[in-house]
Design an enzyme around this catalytic site. Structure first.
Site, mmCIF file in Angstrom:
data_model
loop_
_atom_site.group_PDB
_atom_site.id
_atom_site.type_symbol
_atom_site.label_atom_id
_atom_site.label_comp_id
_atom_site.label_asym_id
_atom_site.label_seq_id
_atom_site.Cartn_x
_atom_site.Cartn_y
_atom_site.Cartn_z
ATOM 1 N N THR A 54 1.150 -1.243 0.080
ATOM 2 C CA THR A 54 0.068 -0.008 0.082
ATOM 3 C C THR A 54 0.857 1.107 0.056
ATOM 4 O O THR A 54 0.536 2.290 -0.635
ATOM 5 C CB THR A 54 -0.863 -0.010 1.261
ATOM 6 O OG1 THR A 54 -1.653 -1.044 1.393
ATOM 7 C CG2 THR A 54 -1.885 1.129 1.167
ATOM 8 N N TYR A 115 -12.019 -5.419 -6.172
ATOM 9 C CA TYR A 115 -13.189 -4.694 -6.662
ATOM 10 C C TYR A 115 -14.410 -5.688 -6.939
ATOM 11 O O TYR A 115 -15.422 -5.650 -6.559
ATOM 12 C CB TYR A 115 -12.694 -4.232 -8.293
ATOM 13 C CG TYR A 115 -13.684 -3.458 -8.897
ATOM 14 C CD1 TYR A 115 -14.213 -2.362 -8.541
ATOM 15 C CD2 TYR A 115 -14.624 -4.085 -9.763
ATOM 16 C CE1 TYR A 115 -15.212 -1.668 -9.407
ATOM 17 C CE2 TYR A 115 -15.472 -3.582 -10.413
ATOM 18 C CZ TYR A 115 -15.936 -2.214 -10.137
ATOM 19 O OH TYR A 115 -16.925 -1.613 -10.858
ATOM 20 N N TYR A 141 -1.859 -11.637 1.446
ATOM 21 C CA TYR A 141 -2.078 -10.195 1.964
ATOM 22 C C TYR A 141 -3.359 -9.966 2.155
ATOM 23 O O TYR A 141 -4.286 -9.798 1.269
ATOM 24 C CB TYR A 141 -1.382 -9.198 1.189
ATOM 25 C CG TYR A 141 -1.211 -7.720 1.545
ATOM 26 C CD1 TYR A 141 -1.736 -7.287 2.719
ATOM 27 C CD2 TYR A 141 -0.992 -6.729 0.836
ATOM 28 C CE1 TYR A 141 -1.696 -5.966 3.298
ATOM 29 C CE2 TYR A 141 -1.058 -5.252 1.009
ATOM 30 C CZ TYR A 141 -1.537 -5.055 2.366
ATOM 31 O OH TYR A 141 -1.466 -3.778 2.834
ATOM 32 N N LYS A 169 0.048 -12.022 5.718
ATOM 33 C CA LYS A 169 -0.044 -10.515 6.407
ATOM 34 C C LYS A 169 -1.297 -10.004 6.689
ATOM 35 O O LYS A 169 -2.101 -9.947 5.668
ATOM 36 C CB LYS A 169 0.920 -9.598 5.460
ATOM 37 C CG LYS A 169 0.853 -7.998 5.982
ATOM 38 C CD LYS A 169 1.545 -7.318 4.796
ATOM 39 C CE LYS A 169 1.647 -5.728 4.979
ATOM 40 N NZ LYS A 169 0.139 -5.363 5.288
#
Length: 301
Positions: A54, A115, A141, A169
């Site tokens: 990110t 999405y 993730y 994660k």
């Protein structure tokens, strides 16, 4: 390669900053600045680096830019590199993962597809395809606040059985979920991805800390991790409080702007530039307030 071999070959633990992607004044990717930031956090004690998370603004980069970032970071550091390769489609994710492995990334981090809604079977099929495509460890993730897709505990347990899936994660900030996920899949390496939960994650047996604060002050988060390892719980908790203060300061202004602004205030020997639009940098008032906050914390020279 078996899952056990994957985990042993990487031995991922400690502080793993989600390094930034630098941009020049024209808005193009600055590979020198990107590499210099990765080197900076390693010099500060990071045990591995995670480009294209990110904080790396991966979703705003072209495919070619993503490839060049992975290449420059793997060339720049001598610690494990776990490269972010996630995309909404399995085909694109596999292509990113294959490239990352081919240029020397030690592992890949695969954010849940975003999405479109993703059911359990879709998640398993996606991660299985990535794990079968590369011979490096794959890290799941989990960040449902950004992807819109939350993994069930049953899915986590089934993911752990896939050869090549080495860890997860978690940036959900959902402590009960993380606790149960660790219980459901203790063979995985879990990395906690929220600066507000570093000590909590370690106490739950997470092996690593993926910390945005560590992008600016790696030594602070490394000290916290080391305090936990040596059993100094009081010091670890004191440093967690300090991390929270820094985290609050960095959250001033537009989303993600704090880390890059703080790096410029820290007067490091490299420039990471601003953020890529539509993300925005701090205005003068937020910039000044962040500087005041960091000086009050005695974190600027």
């Amino acid at each position: 390669m078996s899952q056990t071999d994957s985990v042993d070959s990487l031995d991922l633990a400690g502080v793993v900053p989600p390094t930034v992607t630098a941009f020049d004044e024209t808005g193009d990717v600055d590979l020198d600045g990107t590499a210099a930031h990765a080197q900076f956090v390693v010099e500060g004690g990071a045990s591995a680096v995670f480009p294209l998370g990110t904080n790396g603004e991966f979703a705003l980069l072209t495919g070619e830019e993503r490839r060049r970032v992975v290449e420059c970071v793997t060339d720049a550091v001598d610690v494990p590199v776990i490269a972010g390769v996630g995309a909404p489609s399995t085909r694109a994710t596999v292509a990113h993962a294959d490239h990352a492995a081919s240029v020397g990334a030690d592992g890949v981090v695969v954010v849940t597809p975003y999405y479109y809604p993703l059911d359990d079977e879709g998640a398993l099929t996606h991660y299985r395809a990535v794990a079968e495509a590369v011979d490096v460890p794959v890290y799941v993730y989990h960040i449902p606040s950004r992807t819109g897709n939350r993994l069930s505990l049953e899915t986590v347990e089934q993911l752990a059985a896939i050869d090549g899936i080495a860890g997860l994660k978690d940036s959900s900030k959902d402590v009960p979920w993380l606790t149960q996920a660790i219980d459901a899949a203790p063979e995985l390496d879990f990395l906690v991805g929220s600066d507000s939960l570093l000590v909590v994650g370690l106490e739950l047996s997470c092996t690593g800390l993926v910390s945005a604060v560590a992008n600016v002050y790696p030594e602070l988060v490394v000290d916290l991790y080391d305090a936990h390892v040596r059993g100094d719980d009081a010091e670890a908790k004191r440093l967690q409080s300090r991390v929270l203060d820094v985290r609050s300061a960095l959250k001033r202004g537009p989303y993600l702007a704090g880390v890059k602004t703080a790096l410029s205030l820290r007067d490091v020997a490299f420039d990471v530039g601003g953020l890529r639009e539509p993300l925005r940098t701090m205005n003068d008032d937020d910039h000044a307030a962040l500087e005041r906050d960091l000086r009050a914390l005695d974190l600027l020279d």
